[in-house]
Write an enzyme that holds these catalytic residues in place. Sequence first.
Site, PDB file in Angstrom:
ATOM      1  N   ARG A 191       0.852  -1.168   0.000  1.00  0.00           N
ATOM      2  CA  ARG A 191       0.000   0.000   0.000  1.00  0.00           C
ATOM      3  C   ARG A 191       0.902   1.236   0.000  1.00  0.00           C
ATOM      4  NH1 ARG A 191      -5.634   0.363   1.782  1.00  0.00           N
ATOM      5  NH2 ARG A 191      -5.725  -1.808   2.379  1.00  0.00           N
ATOM      6  N   THR A 242      -0.613   7.759  -0.605  1.00  0.00           N
ATOM      7  CA  THR A 242      -1.940   7.778  -1.220  1.00  0.00           C
ATOM      8  C   THR A 242      -2.857   6.698  -0.654  1.00  0.00           C
ATOM      9  OG1 THR A 242      -1.311   6.201  -2.924  1.00  0.00           O
ATOM     10  CG2 THR A 242      -0.898   8.532  -3.407  1.00  0.00           C
ATOM     11  N   ASP A 276       2.162 -10.451  14.325  1.00  0.00           N
ATOM     12  CA  ASP A 276       2.446 -10.362  12.890  1.00  0.00           C
ATOM     13  C   ASP A 276       2.802 -11.758  12.375  1.00  0.00           C
ATOM     14  OD1 ASP A 276       4.098 -10.168  10.437  1.00  0.00           O
ATOM     15  OD2 ASP A 276       3.798  -8.016  10.715  1.00  0.00           O
ATOM     16  N   ASP A 286       6.208 -12.162  10.446  1.00  0.00           N
ATOM     17  CA  ASP A 286       7.388 -12.112  11.331  1.00  0.00           C
ATOM     18  C   ASP A 286       7.504 -13.383  12.151  1.00  0.00           C
ATOM     19  OD1 ASP A 286       8.280  -9.678  10.492  1.00  0.00           O
ATOM     20  OD2 ASP A 286       7.332  -8.534  12.104  1.00  0.00           O
TER      21      ASP A 286
HETATM   22  N1  U5P Z   1      -1.529  -9.112   9.686  1.00  0.00           N
HETATM   23  C1  U5P Z   1      -0.875  -9.825  10.679  1.00  0.00           C
HETATM   24  N2  U5P Z   1      -1.359  -9.765  11.964  1.00  0.00           N
HETATM   25  C2  U5P Z   1      -2.466  -9.039  12.310  1.00  0.00           C
HETATM   26  C3  U5P Z   1      -3.102  -8.306  11.294  1.00  0.00           C
HETATM   27  C4  U5P Z   1      -2.622  -8.364   9.988  1.00  0.00           C
HETATM   28  O1  U5P Z   1       0.115 -10.505  10.429  1.00  0.00           O
HETATM   29  O2  U5P Z   1      -2.858  -9.043  13.506  1.00  0.00           O
HETATM   30  C5  U5P Z   1      -1.034  -9.175   8.304  1.00  0.00           C
HETATM   31  C6  U5P Z   1      -1.888 -10.064   7.423  1.00  0.00           C
HETATM   32  O3  U5P Z   1      -1.338 -11.363   7.325  1.00  0.00           O
HETATM   33  C7  U5P Z   1      -1.931  -9.369   6.088  1.00  0.00           C
HETATM   34  C8  U5P Z   1      -1.529  -7.937   6.396  1.00  0.00           C
HETATM   35  O4  U5P Z   1      -1.030  -9.958   5.179  1.00  0.00           O
HETATM   36  O5  U5P Z   1      -1.063  -7.903   7.733  1.00  0.00           O
HETATM   37  C9  U5P Z   1      -2.650  -6.919   6.248  1.00  0.00           C
HETATM   38  O6  U5P Z   1      -3.899  -7.460   6.640  1.00  0.00           O
HETATM   39  P1  U5P Z   1      -5.227  -6.717   6.181  1.00  0.00           P
HETATM   40  O7  U5P Z   1      -5.401  -5.553   7.119  1.00  0.00           O
HETATM   41  O8  U5P Z   1      -5.012  -6.293   4.769  1.00  0.00           O
HETATM   42  O9  U5P Z   1      -6.354  -7.712   6.326  1.00  0.00           O
END
Ligand code: U5P
Length: 209
Positions: free
Chosen positions: A104, A108, A200, A203
């Site tokens: 992203r 923007t 995450d 990670d």
């Molecule tokens: N993500 C995590 N842990 C979280 C929330 C999101 O690892 O608690 C990661 C997701 O795997 C995804 C990215 O690849 O962040 C964004 O998620 P989203 O907000 O687009 O659904």
Amino acid sequence: MGKFQVLDHPLIQHKLTIIRNKDCGTRSFREVVNEISTLMAYEVSRDMPLQDKKIETPVAKMTAKELSGKKVAIVPILRAGIGMVDGILELIPAAKVGHIGMYRDEKTLQPHEYFVKLPSDIDQRQVFVVDPMLATGGSAIMAIDALKKRGASNIKFVCLVSAPEGVKALQEKHPDVDIYTAALDDHLNEDGYIVPGLGDAGDRLFGTK
Ligand code: U5P
């Protein structure tokens, strides 16, 4: 509206607790994510079409069942989705694997695909899009947009942990897509993390950070 299903089999719930624990190290995390993915694949593939096949057992002739031609593509969203691929391939070894990477733009907030590589017959395949976390839903929505743009029409989304916000967003944007999750958690925090979640996923899978 697509199906929304929480796969709360006891084995899945037990294994999910192991990886939610902050003391679970990279090696165990990776192994258990694969195990959960295998168990989930069993349910996600429940409606795969069958066809008749005439065979002979040692005792008699019979008309038995086999999977019909519909082929599967597993499409992980980079990078965390990669952690689920091998577990699904355990059950569906003939599946092809595509990859979708997105970022992203921080100014923007517009989504950009930076990598899309799919099987050439993606339009004829049952597609399982996988990402361990469905948080805001932004990544899943973008990945499915990219797949539909390339002709895919038969799509299921598979995640380990989901937030109500992400489920709602994905259902609104792609009402034809069935969603399978091992757990529906409470909410998203201000940083976009699922609460209680597991942190995450990328990670934790790859030992980065
Ligand atoms: N993500 C995590 N842990 C979280 C929330 C999101 O690892 O608690 C990661 C997701 O795997 C995804 C990215 O690849 O962040 C964004 O998620 P989203 O907000 O687009 O659904």
